[in-house]
Design a protein around this motif. Structure first.
Motif, mmCIF file in Angstrom:
data_model
loop_
_atom_site.group_PDB
_atom_site.id
_atom_site.type_symbol
_atom_site.label_atom_id
_atom_site.label_comp_id
_atom_site.label_asym_id
_atom_site.label_seq_id
_atom_site.Cartn_x
_atom_site.Cartn_y
_atom_site.Cartn_z
ATOM 1 N N ASN A 1 0.841 -1.208 0.000
ATOM 2 C CA ASN A 1 0.000 0.000 0.000
ATOM 3 C C ASN A 1 0.875 1.257 0.000
ATOM 4 N N TRP A 2 1.875 1.271 0.892
ATOM 5 C CA TRP A 2 2.709 2.467 1.019
ATOM 6 C C TRP A 2 3.629 2.657 -0.180
ATOM 7 N N ASP A 3 4.023 1.547 -0.810
ATOM 8 C CA ASP A 3 4.836 1.694 -2.027
ATOM 9 C C ASP A 3 4.022 2.390 -3.125
ATOM 10 N N TYR B 1 -0.083 18.404 -0.544
ATOM 11 C CA TYR B 1 0.283 17.847 0.769
ATOM 12 C C TYR B 1 1.790 17.628 0.838
ATOM 13 N N TYR B 2 2.353 17.030 -0.210
ATOM 14 C CA TYR B 2 3.803 16.795 -0.281
ATOM 15 C C TYR B 2 4.353 17.628 -1.437
ATOM 16 N N ASP B 3 4.648 18.882 -1.152
ATOM 17 C CA ASP B 3 5.072 19.846 -2.172
ATOM 18 C C ASP B 3 6.607 19.812 -2.274
ATOM 19 N N LEU C 1 16.240 10.475 15.186
ATOM 20 C CA LEU C 1 15.699 9.370 14.390
ATOM 21 C C LEU C 1 14.274 9.747 13.992
ATOM 22 N N HIS C 2 14.046 9.878 12.689
ATOM 23 C CA HIS C 2 12.697 10.167 12.190
ATOM 24 C C HIS C 2 12.050 8.826 11.840
ATOM 25 N N VAL C 3 11.117 8.411 12.700
ATOM 26 C CA VAL C 3 10.496 7.078 12.573
ATOM 27 C C VAL C 3 9.306 7.179 11.606
ATOM 28 N N GLN C 4 9.248 6.239 10.648
ATOM 29 C CA GLN C 4 8.200 6.225 9.615
ATOM 30 C C GLN C 4 8.233 7.551 8.829
ATOM 31 N N CYS C 5 9.400 7.794 8.262
ATOM 32 C CA CYS C 5 9.737 9.113 7.700
ATOM 33 C C CYS C 5 9.082 9.387 6.356
ATOM 34 N N HIS C 6 8.505 8.377 5.723
ATOM 35 C CA HIS C 6 7.853 8.527 4.413
ATOM 36 C C HIS C 6 8.834 9.190 3.426
ATOM 37 N N VAL D 1 13.817 6.472 8.996
ATOM 38 C CA VAL D 1 13.596 5.037 8.851
ATOM 39 C C VAL D 1 12.164 4.795 8.408
ATOM 40 N N ASP D 2 12.005 3.880 7.464
ATOM 41 C CA ASP D 2 10.679 3.540 6.943
ATOM 42 C C ASP D 2 10.791 2.134 6.332
ATOM 43 N N PHE D 3 9.641 1.443 6.216
ATOM 44 C CA PHE D 3 9.710 0.101 5.622
ATOM 45 C C PHE D 3 9.381 0.098 4.134
ATOM 46 N N SER D 4 9.091 1.282 3.554
ATOM 47 C CA SER D 4 8.743 1.338 2.128
ATOM 48 C C SER D 4 9.971 1.719 1.309
ATOM 49 N N ALA E 1 8.222 10.818 15.697
ATOM 50 C CA ALA E 1 7.260 10.063 14.868
ATOM 51 C C ALA E 1 5.957 10.842 14.879
ATOM 52 N N THR E 2 5.511 11.288 13.705
ATOM 53 C CA THR E 2 4.345 12.175 13.714
ATOM 54 C C THR E 2 3.381 11.932 12.565
ATOM 55 N N MET E 3 2.109 12.103 12.866
ATOM 56 C CA MET E 3 1.030 12.262 11.873
ATOM 57 C C MET E 3 0.812 11.044 10.975
ATOM 58 N N GLY E 4 0.173 10.034 11.558
ATOM 59 C CA GLY E 4 -0.156 8.845 10.768
ATOM 60 C C GLY E 4 0.792 7.712 11.077
ATOM 61 N N ILE E 5 0.927 7.359 12.342
ATOM 62 C CA ILE E 5 1.969 6.425 12.787
ATOM 63 C C ILE E 5 1.384 5.110 13.320
ATOM 64 N N TRP F 1 -0.950 2.023 11.735
ATOM 65 C CA TRP F 1 -0.348 1.010 10.847
ATOM 66 C C TRP F 1 0.321 -0.113 11.618
ATOM 67 N N ILE F 2 0.313 0.008 12.934
ATOM 68 C CA ILE F 2 1.112 -0.889 13.767
ATOM 69 C C ILE F 2 0.197 -1.794 14.586
ATOM 70 N N GLY F 3 0.351 -3.110 14.430
ATOM 71 C CA GLY F 3 -0.459 -4.038 15.199
ATOM 72 C C GLY F 3 0.026 -4.129 16.639
ATOM 73 N N SER G 1 -5.437 7.394 -1.051
ATOM 74 C CA SER G 1 -4.425 8.194 -0.347
ATOM 75 C C SER G 1 -5.030 9.499 0.141
ATOM 76 N N TYR G 2 -4.498 9.981 1.278
ATOM 77 C CA TYR G 2 -4.928 11.264 1.839
ATOM 78 C C TYR G 2 -4.353 12.441 1.058
ATOM 79 N N ALA G 3 -3.354 12.167 0.194
ATOM 80 C CA ALA G 3 -2.629 13.292 -0.411
ATOM 81 C C ALA G 3 -2.975 13.512 -1.877
HETATM 82 C C1 LIG Z 1 1.423 8.793 7.106
HETATM 83 S S1 LIG Z 1 3.104 8.392 6.799
HETATM 84 C C2 LIG Z 1 3.922 9.273 8.048
HETATM 85 C C3 LIG Z 1 3.867 10.687 7.717
HETATM 86 C C4 LIG Z 1 5.170 11.367 7.899
HETATM 87 N N1 LIG Z 1 5.181 12.009 9.167
HETATM 88 C C5 LIG Z 1 5.414 12.379 6.821
HETATM 89 O O1 LIG Z 1 6.029 13.366 7.141
HETATM 90 O O2 LIG Z 1 5.065 12.174 5.689
HETATM 91 C C6 LIG Z 1 3.268 6.751 7.445
HETATM 92 C C7 LIG Z 1 4.592 6.091 7.070
HETATM 93 O O3 LIG Z 1 4.710 4.943 7.908
HETATM 94 C C8 LIG Z 1 5.382 3.945 7.159
HETATM 95 N N2 LIG Z 1 5.120 2.666 7.847
HETATM 96 C C9 LIG Z 1 3.929 2.078 8.083
HETATM 97 N N3 LIG Z 1 4.102 0.962 8.809
HETATM 98 C C10 LIG Z 1 5.446 0.846 9.043
HETATM 99 C C11 LIG Z 1 6.246 -0.079 9.757
HETATM 100 N N4 LIG Z 1 5.709 -1.138 10.376
HETATM 101 N N5 LIG Z 1 7.579 0.118 9.813
HETATM 102 C C12 LIG Z 1 8.147 1.188 9.194
HETATM 103 N N6 LIG Z 1 7.434 2.103 8.489
HETATM 104 C C13 LIG Z 1 6.089 1.940 8.428
HETATM 105 C C14 LIG Z 1 4.813 4.060 5.766
HETATM 106 O O4 LIG Z 1 5.654 3.478 4.780
HETATM 107 C C15 LIG Z 1 4.681 5.584 5.630
HETATM 108 O O5 LIG Z 1 5.801 6.118 4.989
#
Ligand SMILES: C[S@@+](CC[C@H](N)C(=O)[O-])C[C@H]1O[C@@H](n2cnc3c(N)ncnc32)[C@H](O)[C@@H]1O
Length: 266
Positions: free
Chosen positions: A12-14, A25-27, A55-60, A78-81, A122-126, A129-131, A187-189
């Motif tokens: 999905n994120w890819d 949103y992402y200019d 460390l910017h977690v889930q940095c998109h 750091v991000d998984f995509s 870690a901000t805004m949409g974190i 996505w995490i179980g 997507s929200y964007a």
């Molecule tokens: C809504 S975005 C975060 C928004 C971010 N603050 C920005 O500035 O765009 C959510 C991000 O979380 C990542 N993500 C979701 N689940 C993840 C996981 N388990 N591990 C690492 N990254 C993850 C997605 O790939 C995506 O880039």
């Protein structure tokens, strides 16, 4: 997080990351020209980051990573995509920002990142996505030096329950009850092909407890009654550009900021 869930969400994120970056949103053009991407809520929580290891977690796409680096922080995103990280690296190069990007699951950050950071951001949409938020907190807490701090800003669980206000429609639980799979996710964007995603509810109590159990000391929890970004029930922003969650004329929380720190001595 199960491998299946991670694979669905990564796909999905890819797709979304491939589409993001040419939208309001992402200019990217604005970012490369020097615009800073942090909102006022994020600015209030991070403070001065000059000289800090962040460390910017889930940095998109790395917008905030680049903005924090421009303020003098040494930033790792750091991000998984892999698609998001490819774009983030390209953007950092175009911005002449020195940011390192690492592909990893936030619930299992690699040992090379452990004990190295003054701030995990870690901000805004974190957490939707995490179980396993216990694993997320443990993993993120492990990256902090003693005295290092966590700033987590996310959609308030009450607001994330809400699909519409008039009439009021709740389509998501308040607290964790397992995975919720959505097909045709947009997507929200920007516009993309429909995707499938899996999201999880976490109550504020569960989030705070996960932080405590991970060994972090909570220093502050703020619930915000307005937001610079739309992360909840929808509807247009007010005349001041802020998004609110109003029922019967009363404001309900739309965002929260959790601040915590790794104790200097265990
Ligand atoms: C809504 S975005 C975060 C928004 C971010 N603050 C920005 O500035 O765009 C959510 C991000 O979380 C990542 N993500 C979701 N689940 C993840 C996981 N388990 N591990 C690492 N990254 C993850 C997605 O790939 C995506 O880039």
């Amino acid at each position: 997080m199960t491998d299946d869930t991670a694979a669905i969400n990564r796909a999905n994120w890819d797709v979304w990351a491939a589409a993001h970056g040419q939208d309001a949103y992402y200019d990217s053009v604005g970012l490369v020209a020097g615009a800073d991407s942090l909102t006022d809520v994020e600015n209030a929580a991070v403070g001065d980051v000059t000289g800090l290891d962040v460390l910017h977690v889930q940095c998109h796409l790395g917008f905030d990573s680049i903005s924090l680096a421009r303020r003098g922080a040494r930033v790792t995103g750091v991000d998984f995509s892999p698609v998001a990280l490819e774009k983030a690296r390209d953007l950092a190069r175009r911005c002449a920002a020195d940011v390192r990007f690492v592909e990893a699951d936030a619930t299992d950050l690699p040992p090379e990142l452990h004990g190295r950071f003054d701030l995990a951001y870690a901000t805004m949409g974190i957490l939707c996505w995490i179980g396993d938020i216990d694993a997320w907190m443990r993993s993120v807490a492990a990256t902090l030096r003693p005295g290092g701090r966590l700033v987590l800003i996310d959609g308030h669980p009450l607001s994330l329950m809400t699909a519409g206000l008039d009439p009021l429609v709740l389509d998501f639980p308040y607290a964790f009850d397992g995975p919720h799979e959505f097909s045709g996710t947009a997507s929200y964007a920007t516009e993309t092909d429909p995707t499938t995603s899996v999201e999880f509810a976490h109550s504020l109590g569960e989030i705070v407890t996960a932080a405590v159990v991970s060994g972090l000391r909570i220093t502050r929890l703020d619930e915000h009654l307005d937001s610079p970004l739309e992360l909840g029930p929808g509807g247009p922003p007010g005349p001041d550009g802020r998004y609110r969650f109003q029922l019967s004329g009363q404001d309900l929380p739309v965002l929260y900021t959790l601040r915590a720190e790794r104790p200097a001595r265990a």
